[in-house]
Design a protein around this motif. Structure first.
Motif, PDB file in Angstrom:
ATOM      1  N   HIS A 167       0.833  -1.201   0.000  1.00  0.00           N
ATOM      2  CA  HIS A 167       0.000   0.000   0.000  1.00  0.00           C
ATOM      3  C   HIS A 167       0.868   1.251   0.000  1.00  0.00           C
ATOM      4  O   HIS A 167       1.975   1.256   0.561  1.00  0.00           O
ATOM      5  CB  HIS A 167      -0.922   0.000   1.224  1.00  0.00           C
ATOM      6  CG  HIS A 167      -1.816  -1.197   1.301  1.00  0.00           C
ATOM      7  ND1 HIS A 167      -2.963  -1.320   0.543  1.00  0.00           N
ATOM      8  CD2 HIS A 167      -1.727  -2.334   2.038  1.00  0.00           C
ATOM      9  CE1 HIS A 167      -3.544  -2.480   0.802  1.00  0.00           C
ATOM     10  NE2 HIS A 167      -2.822  -3.114   1.714  1.00  0.00           N
ATOM     11  N   ALA A 168       0.355   2.313  -0.620  1.00  0.00           N
ATOM     12  CA  ALA A 168       1.114   3.557  -0.734  1.00  0.00           C
ATOM     13  C   ALA A 168       1.494   4.121   0.623  1.00  0.00           C
ATOM     14  O   ALA A 168       2.561   4.735   0.772  1.00  0.00           O
ATOM     15  CB  ALA A 168       0.311   4.588  -1.531  1.00  0.00           C
ATOM     16  N   GLU A 169       0.649   3.907   1.641  1.00  0.00           N
ATOM     17  CA  GLU A 169       0.952   4.468   2.959  1.00  0.00           C
ATOM     18  C   GLU A 169       2.146   3.774   3.623  1.00  0.00           C
ATOM     19  O   GLU A 169       2.643   4.240   4.656  1.00  0.00           O
ATOM     20  CB  GLU A 169      -0.272   4.385   3.874  1.00  0.00           C
ATOM     21  CG  GLU A 169      -0.856   3.007   4.052  1.00  0.00           C
ATOM     22  CD  GLU A 169      -1.993   2.728   3.080  1.00  0.00           C
ATOM     23  OE1 GLU A 169      -2.837   1.878   3.401  1.00  0.00           O
ATOM     24  OE2 GLU A 169      -2.014   3.362   1.992  1.00  0.00           O
ATOM     25  N   GLU A 170       2.610   2.660   3.026  1.00  0.00           N
ATOM     26  CA  GLU A 170       3.776   1.966   3.571  1.00  0.00           C
ATOM     27  C   GLU A 170       5.089   2.541   3.057  1.00  0.00           C
ATOM     28  O   GLU A 170       6.163   2.147   3.505  1.00  0.00           O
ATOM     29  CB  GLU A 170       3.699   0.469   3.244  1.00  0.00           C
ATOM     30  CG  GLU A 170       2.540  -0.239   3.923  1.00  0.00           C
ATOM     31  CD  GLU A 170       2.497  -1.721   3.600  1.00  0.00           C
ATOM     32  OE1 GLU A 170       2.766  -2.527   4.508  1.00  0.00           O
ATOM     33  OE2 GLU A 170       2.197  -2.059   2.431  1.00  0.00           O
ATOM     34  N   TYR A 171       5.008   3.489   2.102  1.00  0.00           N
ATOM     35  CA  TYR A 171       6.225   4.114   1.591  1.00  0.00           C
ATOM     36  C   TYR A 171       6.843   5.007   2.661  1.00  0.00           C
ATOM     37  O   TYR A 171       6.140   5.712   3.390  1.00  0.00           O
ATOM     38  CB  TYR A 171       5.937   4.959   0.351  1.00  0.00           C
ATOM     39  CG  TYR A 171       5.492   4.163  -0.869  1.00  0.00           C
ATOM     40  CD1 TYR A 171       5.750   2.804  -0.985  1.00  0.00           C
ATOM     41  CD2 TYR A 171       4.812   4.787  -1.906  1.00  0.00           C
ATOM     42  CE1 TYR A 171       5.338   2.092  -2.096  1.00  0.00           C
ATOM     43  CE2 TYR A 171       4.393   4.079  -3.022  1.00  0.00           C
ATOM     44  CZ  TYR A 171       4.663   2.725  -3.100  1.00  0.00           C
ATOM     45  OH  TYR A 171       4.256   2.022  -4.209  1.00  0.00           O
TER      46      TYR A 171
END
Length: 458
Positions: free
Chosen positions: A264-268
């Motif tokens: 997920h993008a929030e894990e970047y």
């Protein structure tokens, strides 16, 4: 480069990026000198209609211009009645249009309309008050503004009409505007002609590089060896003792990058382990984007996507044939969502030899034809695994790779030198426009030379 004189007297503009302006110039807000209009939504079913009264320009149309100033035709047209129904403003000719959102905003492309038209809702139209502002002058001073310095913070760069309307603009007398415009038209045309010649040279170098690679990896380095039909139309003949195999047969494993619920993008995070997507691959090299990285916990969870020395990372969507080789500094990075990873049996397939094959037009065409997806080309491991691959003996692969390294390094060095010249010319062009429209140089005595052989002067 020509030496330009300055004005005799200056005053403060009270605007940092403008600095001092000539004493007779004024500084006004954009909205004081004309009107701003936003574009309209353009339903997909109305697009690609020909023969109606007005062109309907989309952001992509800003890329098309022969002189770098005026808009060309568009594949989209609409009637006056359709424009009314869409509540689309019909803007007049000699209007300056440009993007107001997304990556196109940061490209700083400005264009001038040559007829009445409509624009989409990702663009802005500026209609200058021609009693005070010449349209071509408006084009040049809008070109001098770096919108990237003014964008709203956030994931998608944007610039509202309200903010644009208060941008400060230095304004000389109208006759002076026309003189500066003539000067810039002449000078930028000269610079653009030089850039075009350099870009043509880049194209020739790229074609030469591709031709050398294609010949070397399909014919080898010994012109005296007997040849045979490869059995693949776009490969043609190959040396008699070479073979053709499928990529899947030469790979120990093939893996698509993580997608969907896997990442997920929030894990970047910043400063973590890089994820390699197509945008991070160029000229066979793999680069990292410090903003698209993940932490150790994600790396552990996605361990099967880790890259090892000699892996070949291939773009699975967008530009077909884009591929990069995992070198020592890339080991431990992760294959990203938009990529696939091929791990070869290096006893029979040299990774660099395979990498060179990905630059061949036949490979690009094959992948494009075999790809799936209605809006964007997409590859999967089945398609990639079926790719025909030329297979010489491993020692010959290494010899060809050694030869191509030397040849390509020399061509790449030439390419880089020409690219640097283009960058310098583009920087000079930009600086010339900025200096002229902010009054840093005085071109009031400029006259176009009588013949093209006579040097321009100011």
């Amino acid at each position: 480069m020509a030496i330009h004189h300055k004005y005799a007297d200056y005053k403060s503009s009270k605007v940092a990026w403008i600095g001092e302006v000539p004493l007779t110039w004024q500084v006004r807000r954009l909205k004081d000198l004309g009107r701003l209009f936003g574009g309209s939504g353009f339903p997909h079913e109305l697009q690609n209609v020909q023969g109606e009264e007005f062109y309907f320009y989309k952001v992509g149309d800003l890329n098309q211009s022969k002189d770098g100033k005026t808009l060309l035709s568009s594949p989209h047209t609409i009637s006056r009645e359709t424009a009314r129904q869409l509540r689309a403003v019909v803007i007049p000719k000699e209007t300056v249009v440009y993007a107001k959102i997304g990556a196109a905003l940061l490209l700083n492309r400005r264009r001038v309309t040559t007829a009445e038209c409509c624009i989409d809702n990702n663009m802005t139209a500026y209609v200058p008050d021609q009693k005070r502002v010449a349209p071509d002058w408006a084009f040049y001073w809008l070109s001098a503004i770096d919108f990237g310095e003014h964008v709203n913070p956030g994931a998608i760069p944007s610039l509202s009409e309200g903010y644009q309307s208060i941008l400060p603009i230095p304004v000389p007398p109208l006759d002076e505007q026309n003189t500066i415009t003539r000067f810039l038209d002449y000078k930028t045309a000269q610079i653009d002609a030089l850039i075009a010649k350099k870009q043509a040279l880049l194209e020739k170098l790229a074609e030469k590089r591709t031709a050398l690679i294609s010949h070397s990896v399909t014919k080898g380095l010994d012109p005296s060896v007997p040849m045979k039909d490869s059995g693949v139309a776009w490969l043609g003949e190959i040396p008699m003792h070479w073979g053709v195999s499928k990529l899947s047969y030469l790979s120990e494993s093939m893996q698509t990058g993580p997608f969907g619920s896997q990442l997920h993008a929030e894990e970047y995070v910043e400063g973590g382990v890089p994820l390699i997507n197509p945008v991070d691959i160029a000229n066979g090299q793999i680069f990292d984007n410090p903003k698209i990285t993940v932490g150790d916990d994600v790396v552990e969870r996605l361990a099967r996507h880790k890259l090892e020395l000699g892996d070949v990372v291939i773009a699975r969507r967008g530009e077909m044939g884009r591929a990069g080789l995992v070198r020592e500094n890339n080991v431990g990075w992760l294959c990203g969502t938009g990529s696939l990873r091929a791990r070869l049996n290096q006893k029979i397939m040299n990774p660099e030899f395979l990498l060179y094959q990905f630059s061949m037009k036949g490979v690009v065409d094959y992948l494009s034809l075999q790809s799936v997806g209605s809006t964007m080309d997409n590859l999967n491991t089945t398609i990639l695994g079926g790719l025909p691959v030329i297979l010489p003996p491993i020692d010959e692969q290494k010899t060809v790779v050694s030869y191509l390294r030397k040849i390509c390094d020399a061509l790449d060095a030439q390419f880089e030198k020409v690219s640097q010249v283009i960058s310098l010319l583009q920087e000079y062009r930009s600086a010339l426009i900025t200096n002229a429209v902010t009054g840093k140089i005085d071109v009031r005595n400029f006259e176009i030379p009588l013949t093209a052989k006579e040097p321009a002067h100011a």
